[in-house]
Design an enzyme around this catalytic site. Structure first.
Site, PDB file in Angstrom:
ATOM      1  CG  ASN A   5      -1.806   1.108   1.417  1.00  0.00           C
ATOM      2  OD1 ASN A   5      -1.716   2.084   0.683  1.00  0.00           O
ATOM      3  ND2 ASN A   5      -2.691   1.011   2.397  1.00  0.00           N
ATOM      4  NE  ARG A  53      -5.776   2.423  -0.300  1.00  0.00           N
ATOM      5  CZ  ARG A  53      -5.925   3.203   0.749  1.00  0.00           C
ATOM      6  NH1 ARG A  53      -5.100   3.097   1.758  1.00  0.00           N
ATOM      7  NH2 ARG A  53      -6.895   4.072   0.804  1.00  0.00           N
ATOM      8  CG  HIS A  93     -11.154   6.400   2.111  1.00  0.00           C
ATOM      9  ND1 HIS A  93     -11.536   7.678   2.436  1.00  0.00           N
ATOM     10  CD2 HIS A  93      -9.833   6.337   2.351  1.00  0.00           C
ATOM     11  CE1 HIS A  93     -10.501   8.371   2.853  1.00  0.00           C
ATOM     12  NE2 HIS A  93      -9.444   7.569   2.799  1.00  0.00           N
ATOM     13  CG  HIS A 100     -11.909   5.580   6.073  1.00  0.00           C
ATOM     14  ND1 HIS A 100     -11.430   4.301   6.145  1.00  0.00           N
ATOM     15  CD2 HIS A 100     -10.812   6.385   6.058  1.00  0.00           C
ATOM     16  CE1 HIS A 100     -10.115   4.325   6.181  1.00  0.00           C
ATOM     17  NE2 HIS A 100      -9.715   5.582   6.121  1.00  0.00           N
ATOM     18  N   GLY A 137      -9.598   9.169   8.863  1.00  0.00           N
ATOM     19  CA  GLY A 137      -8.168   9.026   9.140  1.00  0.00           C
ATOM     20  C   GLY A 137      -7.500  10.318   8.702  1.00  0.00           C
ATOM     21  CG  ASN A 138      -3.306  11.202   8.599  1.00  0.00           C
ATOM     22  OD1 ASN A 138      -3.433  12.100   9.435  1.00  0.00           O
ATOM     23  ND2 ASN A 138      -2.464  10.191   8.750  1.00  0.00           N
ATOM     24  N   GLY A 139      -6.774  10.854   5.634  1.00  0.00           N
ATOM     25  CA  GLY A 139      -7.762  11.048   4.580  1.00  0.00           C
ATOM     26  C   GLY A 139      -9.103  10.708   5.205  1.00  0.00           C
ATOM     27  NE  ARG A 164      -5.723  14.122   1.248  1.00  0.00           N
ATOM     28  CZ  ARG A 164      -6.086  12.847   1.176  1.00  0.00           C
ATOM     29  NH1 ARG A 164      -7.222  12.508   0.582  1.00  0.00           N
ATOM     30  NH2 ARG A 164      -5.327  11.899   1.692  1.00  0.00           N
ATOM     31  NE  ARG A 201      -2.470   9.832  17.809  1.00  0.00           N
ATOM     32  CZ  ARG A 201      -1.830   8.801  17.307  1.00  0.00           C
ATOM     33  NH1 ARG A 201      -1.579   7.766  18.059  1.00  0.00           N
ATOM     34  NH2 ARG A 201      -1.411   8.794  16.061  1.00  0.00           N
ATOM     35  CB  ILE A 217     -10.196  10.325  13.473  1.00  0.00           C
ATOM     36  CG1 ILE A 217      -8.860  11.033  13.195  1.00  0.00           C
ATOM     37  CG2 ILE A 217     -11.146  11.229  14.248  1.00  0.00           C
ATOM     38  CD1 ILE A 217      -8.963  12.253  12.284  1.00  0.00           C
ATOM     39  N   GLY A 218     -11.937   7.712  13.643  1.00  0.00           N
ATOM     40  CA  GLY A 218     -13.237   7.078  13.913  1.00  0.00           C
ATOM     41  C   GLY A 218     -13.123   5.972  14.944  1.00  0.00           C
ATOM     42  CD  GLU A 265      -7.683   1.170   3.980  1.00  0.00           C
ATOM     43  OE1 GLU A 265      -6.709   1.326   4.748  1.00  0.00           O
ATOM     44  OE2 GLU A 265      -8.201   2.113   3.365  1.00  0.00           O
TER      45      GLU A 265
HETATM   46  P1  ADP Z   1      -4.260   7.220   7.353  1.00  0.00           P
HETATM   47  O1  ADP Z   1      -5.356   7.893   6.583  1.00  0.00           O
HETATM   48  O2  ADP Z   1      -2.920   7.857   7.148  1.00  0.00           O
HETATM   49  O3  ADP Z   1      -4.256   5.702   7.234  1.00  0.00           O
HETATM   50  P2  ADP Z   1      -5.122   6.730  10.091  1.00  0.00           P
HETATM   51  O4  ADP Z   1      -6.372   5.972   9.742  1.00  0.00           O
HETATM   52  O5  ADP Z   1      -4.001   5.969  10.709  1.00  0.00           O
HETATM   53  O6  ADP Z   1      -4.596   7.588   8.878  1.00  0.00           O
HETATM   54  O7  ADP Z   1      -5.578   7.899  11.108  1.00  0.00           O
HETATM   55  C1  ADP Z   1      -4.670   8.823  11.570  1.00  0.00           C
HETATM   56  C2  ADP Z   1      -5.438   9.822  12.448  1.00  0.00           C
HETATM   57  O8  ADP Z   1      -6.018   9.129  13.569  1.00  0.00           O
HETATM   58  C3  ADP Z   1      -4.545  10.918  13.037  1.00  0.00           C
HETATM   59  O9  ADP Z   1      -5.185  12.178  12.961  1.00  0.00           O
HETATM   60  C4  ADP Z   1      -4.415  10.486  14.488  1.00  0.00           C
HETATM   61  O10 ADP Z   1      -4.169  11.560  15.365  1.00  0.00           O
HETATM   62  C5  ADP Z   1      -5.794   9.891  14.730  1.00  0.00           C
HETATM   63  N1  ADP Z   1      -5.794   9.070  15.936  1.00  0.00           N
HETATM   64  C6  ADP Z   1      -5.143   7.909  16.163  1.00  0.00           C
HETATM   65  N2  ADP Z   1      -5.326   7.512  17.454  1.00  0.00           N
HETATM   66  C7  ADP Z   1      -6.113   8.462  18.052  1.00  0.00           C
HETATM   67  C8  ADP Z   1      -6.649   8.647  19.369  1.00  0.00           C
HETATM   68  N3  ADP Z   1      -6.416   7.765  20.337  1.00  0.00           N
HETATM   69  N4  ADP Z   1      -7.415   9.729  19.601  1.00  0.00           N
HETATM   70  C9  ADP Z   1      -7.661  10.636  18.630  1.00  0.00           C
HETATM   71  N5  ADP Z   1      -7.188  10.529  17.362  1.00  0.00           N
HETATM   72  C10 ADP Z   1      -6.417   9.457  17.074  1.00  0.00           C
END
Ligand code: ADP
Length: 386
Positions: free
Chosen positions: A9, A89, A177, A204, A206-208, A237, A281, A325-326, A373
Site C-alpha cells: 500500500n 492498493r 476509500h 472513514h 483518518g488522515n484522509g 486537505r 491527537r 480517528i473514527g 484494508e
Molecule cells: P491514514 O489515513 O494515514 O491511514 P489513520 O487511519 O491511521 O490515517 O488515522 C490517523 C489519524 O487518527 C490521526 O489524525 C491520528 O491523530 C488519529 N488518531 C489515532 N489515534 C487516536 C486517538 N487515540 N485519539 C484521537 N485521534 C487518534
C-alpha cells in the site's frame, strides 16, 4: 500455486506492507511500514512470531523501500519463502474497474492514463507495482482499486453539472476509500446481517477522510468525488470548497496550478485551520482556540454529510465509525452524535468512552469497527491464486 501473499500500500512518502498465507480468509503472518520516504526514512516490521522493531533506513524511492523490507535482517520474509502473489492498493481504477485486476501490461497502461486524476497517489502506486514486478517476476500482481467499490452509482451521484463532454472524458465523481468500505460492509454482513441489508453510513476518518452511504451492502453515494480532495476536511486537505475560492486564488493571488494543488492537499484541513498540526491527537491535546475550531469544523462537516447521505438513503439504520480517528477519538464521535436525536442518532457517553463496538442508544445503531484494508487486498489475491 505454493507461496505466500505480499500486500503493498504505497503512499507518497510511505509504504505499508503485510505478508499472508493464502486461504479463506487469508492469515496475516507479518506486517510493517516504511514512513518518511525521501526524508529520514524509518522502517517498522512486526515479523511472524517476533517483536515489532524499528530502524532508520536510507530509501528515497518505493523500490529502495521494498529492497530494505526484504533484507534478511528485518525478519519479514524468511529465506527461501516464495511469494506467489503481490496485491497492490491502487487509488484509481477509473470508470470501468469494479473488481480487482491482474496487472498485465495493458491494465497498467490504462492505470497510467488515470494518473492525472490522482496525481499525488497513482504514480506512487504504480511505482510500487514496477518495483514488485522486478523483485518477484514470477508472482501474479493484482491491483485492488479504491474507486471500485463505488462503481454503479446513479448518474446524479456521478456527474458534475458541467457540459456533457466532461462526463464523457471521465471528469466524474469516483469516490475513494473503497477497500475500507468493502471491509466494513463484509464485517457487517458477517456480524450484523440485519443491519447489512439496510441503510448504512460509514465514516472513514483518518488522515484522509470520507463517508459512504450503503444500501443493501452496496455503495450508493460517497463524499469524495473526482479526487480525494472533496467532502470532509482532512488532515491537510480542504475537503469541499466553493469553486469560487479557487478562482479567487488563481485570479487575484496569482497562484499557479502547482501552488494551488499544494495549498489544497498539503496546507489545508486540520493543519490549515489549527496552524498547529494535521494530527487529531495533537489537536485534542492542545488548548488553543484554533485547535478547538479545527476539530469543531471537522465534526461539523461530518454532521452535514450525515444528514445529506441519510437523505440520499431515505433513512438510516446504522452509522459506522472507522479509520484512526473514527476508531479512537471519543471527542469526535460524541461531537458527531450530539443533537442528532432527530435522525435517531444518540450515543452512550460511557460506551463511547470505553470504545466498545456498539455505542448507540437511539433507533440508529452506532458502531465502531476497526478497518483492515490489507486483508481485503490479501483476499483478492488469494481468490486469484485459487
Ligand atoms: P491514514 O489515513 O494515514 O491511514 P489513520 O487511519 O491511521 O490515517 O488515522 C490517523 C489519524 O487518527 C490521526 O489524525 C491520528 O491523530 C488519529 N488518531 C489515532 N489515534 C487516536 C486517538 N487515540 N485519539 C484521537 N485521534 C487518534
Amino acid at each position: 500455486m505454493n507461496g505466500l501473499i505480499l500486500t503493498l500500500n504505497a503512499g507518497s512518502s510511505s509504504l505499508k506492507f503485510a505478508l499472508y498465507e493464502p486461504g479463506n480468509p487469508p492469515l496475516q503472518l507479518a506486517e510493517g511500514q516504511v514512513e518518511n520516504l525521501g526524508g529520514e526514512a524509518r522502517l517498522t516490521v512486526k515479523p511472524d512470531g517476533g517483536q515489532k522493531h524499528s530502524t532508520q533506513i536510507s530509501a528515497n524511492t518505493h523500490a529502495a523501500a521494498l529492497e530494505a523490507i526484504l533484507t534478511p535482517q528485518t525478519g519479514f520474509l524468511p529465506a527461501g519463502t516464495a511469494i506467489a502473489g503481490v496485491g497492490h492498493r491502487i487509488v484509481h481504477g477509473g470508470a470501468d474497474f469494479a473488481e480487482p485486476r491482474v496487472l498485465d501490461a495493458a491494465t497498467i497502461n490504462v492505470l497510467e492514463q488515470l494518473s492525472p486524476l490522482a496525481p499525488l497517489h497513482q504514480p506512487h502506486n504504480l511505482a510500487a507495482v514496477a518495483a514488485a514486478q522486478r523483485v518477484f517476476p514470477n508472482a501474479v500482481q493484482i491491483g485492488c482499486f479504491d474507486t471500485a467499490f463505488h462503481r454503479g452509482h446513479s448518474f446524479e451521484e456521478e456527474t458534475f453539472a458541467l457540459p456533457r463532454r466532461y462526463f464523457d472524458a471521465g471528469v466524474r465523481r469516483y469516490g475513494f476509500h473503497g477497500l475500507s468500505y468493502d471491509f466494513i460492509a463484509a464485517e457487517l454482513a458477517r456480524t450484523a446481517p440485519e443491519i447489512a441489508k439496510g441503510k448504512v453510513i460509514i465514516a472513514h476518518l483518518g488522515n484522509g477522510a470520507s463517508m459512504c452511504a450503503l444500501k443493501e451492502g452496496k455503495s450508493v453515494a460517497s463524499t469524495m468525488g473526482l479526487s480525494a480532495l472533496d467532502g470532509l476536511a482532512m488532515g491537510t486537505r480542504s475537503g469541499q470548497i466553493d469553486p469560487g475560492v479557487l478562482l479567487y486564488m488563481l485570479q487575484h493571488e496569482g497562484l499557479d496550478a502547482g501552488q494551488l494543488s499544494y495549498l489544497l492537499y498539503k496546507e489545508s484541513g486540520l493543519l490549515g485551520l489549527s496552524g498547529l498540526s494535521h494530527d487529531m491527537r495533537t489537536l485534542e491535546a492542545s488548548d488553543t482556540l484554533e485547535s478547538r475550531q479545527a476539530i469543531s469544523y471537522f465534526i461539523h462537516r461530518i454532521r452535514r454529510e450525515t444528514g445529506a447521505l441519510a437523505a440520499v438513503l431515505g433513512g438510516l439504520d446504522a452509522l459506522v465509525f472507522t479509520g484512526g480517528i473514527g476508531e479512537n477519538s471519543r471527542l469526535v464521535r460524541a461531537g458527531v452524535c450530539e443533537g442528532m436525536g432527530w435522525l435517531g442518532i444518540a450515543c452512550s457517553p460511557d460506551r463511547n468512552q470505553a470504545n466498545t463496538k456498539d455505542i448507540g442508544t437511539g433507533a440508529v445503531r452506532i458502531m465502531v469497527i476497526a478497518t483492515d484494508e490489507e486483508s481485503v487486498i490479501a483476499k483478492a489475491v488469494s481468490k486469484v491464486l485459487g
